[in-house]
Design an enzyme around this catalytic site. Structure first.
Site, PDB file in Angstrom:
ATOM      1  CG  ASP A 225     -22.532 -10.217  -4.473  1.00 28.71           C
ATOM      2  OD1 ASP A 225     -22.375 -10.717  -3.358  1.00 28.71           O
ATOM      3  OD2 ASP A 225     -23.283  -9.239  -4.692  1.00 28.71           O
ATOM      4  CG  ASN A 233     -33.237 -11.636   1.470  1.00 29.42           C
ATOM      5  OD1 ASN A 233     -33.864 -12.594   1.037  1.00 29.42           O
ATOM      6  ND2 ASN A 233     -31.943 -11.678   1.692  1.00 29.42           N
ATOM      7  CG  ASP A 242     -33.740 -18.906   1.985  1.00 29.01           C
ATOM      8  OD1 ASP A 242     -32.780 -18.103   2.023  1.00 29.01           O
ATOM      9  OD2 ASP A 242     -34.280 -19.359   3.005  1.00 29.01           O
ATOM     10  CD  GLU A 268     -25.665 -11.178  -0.747  1.00 22.86           C
ATOM     11  OE1 GLU A 268     -25.467  -9.949  -0.687  1.00 22.86           O
ATOM     12  OE2 GLU A 268     -25.947 -11.872   0.250  1.00 22.86           O
TER      13      GLU A 268
END
Length: 357
Positions: A225, A233, A242, A268
């Site tokens: 993770d 973000n 991304d 993620e």
């Protein structure tokens, strides 16, 4: 002057169909506006399917997402891939299947024509043979031989046509086989990172767990993770997020072997299946991935502004007899959360707390 045109329907039933379509389209648009969902085609397709209520699974999933307020682009794409894309994949397979059937029908026609021509040739040969036995002059013999050569040339031409037709059909069938394989592979890949998706992961994990059980061989599962990914973000935008996901997926892919598999497990989160691998070897490999991720200093194109430290936490579980796939995933998840609690950017392969990595 109002230029709006009123649709002309051929029958009342057609009008009902279009009325339903307009109704669902309006509901889908309103849902997207109300919940401020990403204005992408996948979102509209999912909301339209939800509005039409023709798929109970989609209705239940979207209800839960709306209740949680969890309508991120990834979650929407995940539901779309798992529940709507299979329909599209099935449609593609059916079209390819129809083309395969057409090719098979063509082959059967060619073979049928070949058999018919062969039977005709056999009949003619028999007639010529009988005629030669009854010839009484050179002219009759010459005519019989000329007839034989003409029929032989006709049969040779038919054979060439049959051979060419079969070669072309074989080529087309091979092309269709590759197209079918491409469709299958596409359905097993995450469209953003190009690594495997959750569906491929579930299939692979079940197969490798059976193999480990039957062969008494090693098997490890790691779940990764990205740390503080929401911060990336929020600070730089989803497009940069991304790109970070792609970089991380690429680092993992570059470090695993051919028999291993990496899949995007969640937003993620990534899962890494390591067949024929014990816990020590898995820990060494995963820590190398962790270190390479942390050492990869990413900057924005143009401004060269650094993104800051990008790190990931990992939990590793080793298969022991009696475990199910869910057991293995749950254990890896527990160790991942333990790695998070201990400060992130670490690999956790035990159930107890360890010193910082």
């Amino acid at each position: 002057m109002n230029d709006t045109k009123t649709p002309v329907f051929s029958c009342p039933e057609e009008q009902k169909v279009f009325s339903r379509v307009y109704k669902y389209a309006d509901m889908a648009t309103r849902l997207m506006e109300e919940h401020k969902t990403p204005p992408f085609p996948n979102t509209y397709a999912l909301m339209y399917a939800y509005a039409s209520a023709e798929n109970d699974d989609i209705v239940g999933i979207v209800d839960n997402m709306l209740e949680r307020g969890d309508l991120s682009a990834y979650e929407i794409d995940e539901v779309y891939s798992n529940h709507l894309c299979p329909m599209q994949d099935q449609a593609k397979r059916e079209k390819i299947g129809e083309r395969v059937e057409a090719q098979i029908s063509s082959v059967l026609d060619l073979v049928g024509t070949g058999v018919e021509n062969s039977d005709q040739f056999e009949t003619v040969l028999q007639q010529i043979g009988n005629g030669i036995g009854q010839t009484t002059s050179i002219d009759q013999l010459s005519a019989a031989i000329s007839n034989l050569m003409s029929e032989n040339q006709r049969m040779a031409g038919q054979s060439r046509k049959l051979s060419d037709g079969l070669k072309e059909s074989r080529k087309q069938i091979e092309l269709l086989r590759r197209e079918l394989e491409d469709v299958r592979n596409e359905s097993m890949r995450d469209p953003l990172t190009s690594v495997h998706n959750r569906r491929a992961f579930d299939i692979k994990l079940a197969a490798e767990l059976d193999a480990a059980r039957q062969n008494n061989s090693g098997l490890c599962l790691a779940i990764a993770d990205l740390d503080h990914f929401k911060r990336v973000n929020d600070t730089f935008g989803h497009r940069i997020g991304d790109e970070v996901l792609k970089v991380f997926a690429n680092i993992i892919s570059e470090n695993i072997k051919g028999q291993d598999l990496v899949a995007r497990y969640g937003g993620e989160e990534f899962a890494i299946i390591l067949p024929a691998t014990d816990l020590k070897a898995a820990s060494i490999l995963i820590d190398r991935i962790r270190l390479q991720t942390f050492q990869r200093k990413l900057v924005l194109k143009g401004s060269k502004k650094p993104l800051g430290d990008i790190s990931a936490s990992f939990g590793i579980a080793q298969f022991v007899p009696g475990m199910t796939p869910d057991n293995l995933v749950e254990l890896a998840d527990q160790r991942l959360y333990l790695a998070k609690r201990q400060g992130r950017n670490r690999v956790q392969a035990e159930d107890c707390e360890t010193n910082a990595a």
